[in-house]
Design a protein around this motif. Structure first.
Motif, short mmCIF file in Angstrom:
data_model
loop_
_atom_site.label_atom_id
_atom_site.label_comp_id
_atom_site.label_asym_id
_atom_site.label_seq_id
_atom_site.Cartn_x
_atom_site.Cartn_y
_atom_site.Cartn_z
N GLN A 14 20.72 -46.12 6.19
CA GLN A 14 20.21 -45.39 7.35
C GLN A 14 18.76 -44.95 7.16
O GLN A 14 18.06 -44.69 8.13
CB GLN A 14 21.08 -44.17 7.63
N LEU A 15 18.32 -44.87 5.90
CA LEU A 15 16.93 -44.47 5.63
C LEU A 15 15.95 -45.61 5.86
O LEU A 15 14.76 -45.37 6.10
CB LEU A 15 16.81 -43.98 4.17
N LEU A 16 16.43 -46.87 5.78
CA LEU A 16 15.54 -48.01 5.96
C LEU A 16 14.92 -48.00 7.35
O LEU A 16 15.62 -47.87 8.35
CB LEU A 16 16.30 -49.31 5.72
N GLY A 17 13.61 -48.12 7.40
CA GLY A 17 12.88 -48.10 8.67
C GLY A 17 12.44 -46.71 9.10
O GLY A 17 11.59 -46.57 9.97
N CYS A 18 13.01 -45.66 8.48
CA CYS A 18 12.55 -44.29 8.77
C CYS A 18 11.17 -44.11 8.16
O CYS A 18 10.78 -44.82 7.24
CB CYS A 18 13.51 -43.26 8.15
N THR A 26 1.85 -41.43 5.38
CA THR A 26 3.16 -41.77 5.95
C THR A 26 3.53 -43.18 5.52
O THR A 26 2.71 -44.09 5.64
CB THR A 26 3.14 -41.69 7.49
N VAL A 27 4.76 -43.33 5.04
CA VAL A 27 5.29 -44.65 4.72
C VAL A 27 6.54 -44.92 5.54
O VAL A 27 7.29 -44.00 5.86
CB VAL A 27 5.62 -44.82 3.21
N ARG A 28 6.72 -46.18 5.87
CA ARG A 28 7.99 -46.64 6.47
C ARG A 28 8.83 -47.13 5.31
O ARG A 28 8.42 -48.01 4.55
CB ARG A 28 7.75 -47.77 7.47
N LEU A 29 10.00 -46.54 5.12
CA LEU A 29 10.84 -46.87 3.97
C LEU A 29 11.42 -48.27 4.12
O LEU A 29 12.01 -48.61 5.13
CB LEU A 29 11.96 -45.84 3.82
N THR A 30 11.23 -49.08 3.07
CA THR A 30 11.68 -50.47 3.09
C THR A 30 12.70 -50.79 2.01
O THR A 30 13.32 -51.85 2.04
CB THR A 30 10.48 -51.43 2.92
N ARG A 91 12.56 -46.30 -3.26
CA ARG A 91 12.01 -47.37 -4.10
C ARG A 91 10.72 -47.97 -3.57
O ARG A 91 9.87 -48.38 -4.33
CB ARG A 91 13.04 -48.51 -4.26
N ALA A 92 10.60 -48.11 -2.24
CA ALA A 92 9.40 -48.76 -1.70
C ALA A 92 9.21 -48.41 -0.24
O ALA A 92 10.16 -48.07 0.47
CB ALA A 92 9.48 -50.28 -1.86
N GLY A 93 7.96 -48.53 0.19
CA GLY A 93 7.63 -48.29 1.59
C GLY A 93 6.32 -48.96 1.95
O GLY A 93 5.55 -49.37 1.08
N GLU A 94 6.09 -49.04 3.22
CA GLU A 94 4.87 -49.62 3.77
C GLU A 94 4.01 -48.49 4.31
O GLU A 94 4.48 -47.70 5.15
CB GLU A 94 5.23 -50.59 4.89
N VAL A 136 13.46 -32.32 3.85
CA VAL A 136 12.77 -33.45 4.48
C VAL A 136 12.48 -33.17 5.95
O VAL A 136 11.91 -34.01 6.64
CB VAL A 136 13.55 -34.78 4.32
N THR A 137 12.82 -31.98 6.41
CA THR A 137 12.58 -31.60 7.81
C THR A 137 11.35 -30.71 7.95
O THR A 137 11.14 -30.12 9.00
CB THR A 137 13.82 -30.87 8.36
N GLY A 138 10.54 -30.60 6.91
CA GLY A 138 9.31 -29.83 6.98
C GLY A 138 9.42 -28.54 6.19
O GLY A 138 10.49 -28.15 5.76
N PRO A 139 8.30 -27.90 5.97
CA PRO A 139 6.98 -28.25 6.45
C PRO A 139 6.24 -29.28 5.59
O PRO A 139 5.33 -29.94 6.07
CB PRO A 139 6.24 -26.91 6.44
N ASP A 140 6.62 -29.42 4.31
CA ASP A 140 5.85 -30.29 3.42
C ASP A 140 6.19 -31.77 3.55
O ASP A 140 5.34 -32.63 3.38
CB ASP A 140 6.01 -29.85 1.97
N PHE A 141 7.44 -32.06 3.82
CA PHE A 141 7.91 -33.43 4.03
C PHE A 141 8.40 -33.54 5.46
O PHE A 141 8.94 -32.59 6.02
CB PHE A 141 9.08 -33.78 3.10
N ARG A 142 8.22 -34.72 6.03
CA ARG A 142 8.74 -34.96 7.39
C ARG A 142 9.36 -36.36 7.41
O ARG A 142 8.66 -37.35 7.34
CB ARG A 142 7.64 -34.84 8.42
N LEU A 143 10.69 -36.42 7.49
CA LEU A 143 11.41 -37.67 7.64
C LEU A 143 11.65 -37.87 9.13
O LEU A 143 12.24 -37.01 9.78
CB LEU A 143 12.73 -37.64 6.88
N SER A 144 11.17 -38.98 9.67
CA SER A 144 11.32 -39.26 11.10
C SER A 144 12.23 -40.45 11.28
O SER A 144 12.21 -41.41 10.49
CB SER A 144 9.95 -39.56 11.73
N PRO A 145 13.05 -40.41 12.35
CA PRO A 145 14.01 -41.49 12.57
C PRO A 145 13.33 -42.82 12.86
O PRO A 145 12.19 -42.87 13.33
CB PRO A 145 14.82 -41.02 13.77
N ARG A 146 14.03 -43.88 12.58
CA ARG A 146 13.53 -45.23 12.83
C ARG A 146 13.76 -45.59 14.29
O ARG A 146 14.71 -45.11 14.92
CB ARG A 146 14.24 -46.21 11.92
N PRO A 147 12.91 -46.44 14.82
CA PRO A 147 13.13 -46.93 16.19
C PRO A 147 14.07 -48.13 16.13
O PRO A 147 13.68 -49.23 15.78
CB PRO A 147 11.72 -47.35 16.63
#
Length: 187
Positions: A14-18, A26-30, A91-94, A136-147
């Protein structure tokens, strides 16, 4: 929305693409790996709570930042019920925002390698040990849902010696930021 009270093997794909934002990048998790606590000999939490791994025991949706090989700061997102000790290694992100800042932190490396591998991702996002326990919901980290849901595959974890064959590594196939398993082609 991701339910971080679910087990790591459920949360990981579920994290892939977030996207994950921290310290101006900002990275997109891959690519991620699931670590399943006491039942997983490769997990930092396999033998119980220590000062180092305390963040992994909950609550879910928080960061576990640790020093790997004494030099690299790597991060997991904690999941499973509080007290269980599971997490998903990032492990990796773009890099999709803050490219110049990521390049300053990582040096002269090809774009695909800026956040390829847990230590490099941690360096690109400027993980600090003081970020341990951060939500991961802030303020220092922000995980956003994938489209939408990207195509993903799973297979054996890499870079570890214990329980390495467990199919607990998840990645977006064909993405150039995904780690290369030595001796095998990119997934």
């Amino acid at each position: 929305m991701i339910d971080f009270s679910a087990t790591a093997d459920i949360v990981a794909p579920q994290l892939l693409g977030c996207t994950l934002t921290h310290a101006g990048v900002t990275v997109r998790l891959t690519e991620v790996e699931a670590y399943l606590g006491a039942e997983d000999p490769a997990a930092h939490t396999h033998r119980g709570v220590t000062d180092r791994n305390r963040a992994m025991f909950g609550p879910g949706g928080h960061m576990y930042i640790y020093l790997s090989y004494g030099i690299h700061r790597a991060g997991n997102i904690v999941c499973a019920p509080e007290g269980v000790g599971q997490g998903c290694l990032l492990r990796a992100g773009e890099v999709i925002d803050g490219l110049e800042l990521a390049q300053e932190r990582r040096g002269d490396v090809p774009f695909a390698r800026l956040a390829q591998g847990p230590g490099n991702l941690g360096q690109a996002l400027n993980f600090q040990l003081t970020d341990n326990f951060s939500p991961v919901t802030g303020p220092d980290f922000r995980l956003s849902p994938r489209p939408g849901e990207p195509e993903w595959v799973r297979g054996p974890r890499i870079g570890i010696s214990k329980n390495a064959d467990a199919p607990l590594r998840f990645w977006i196939p064909g993405n150039k930021t995904v780690s290369v398993r030595r001796g095998r082609p990119r997934g």
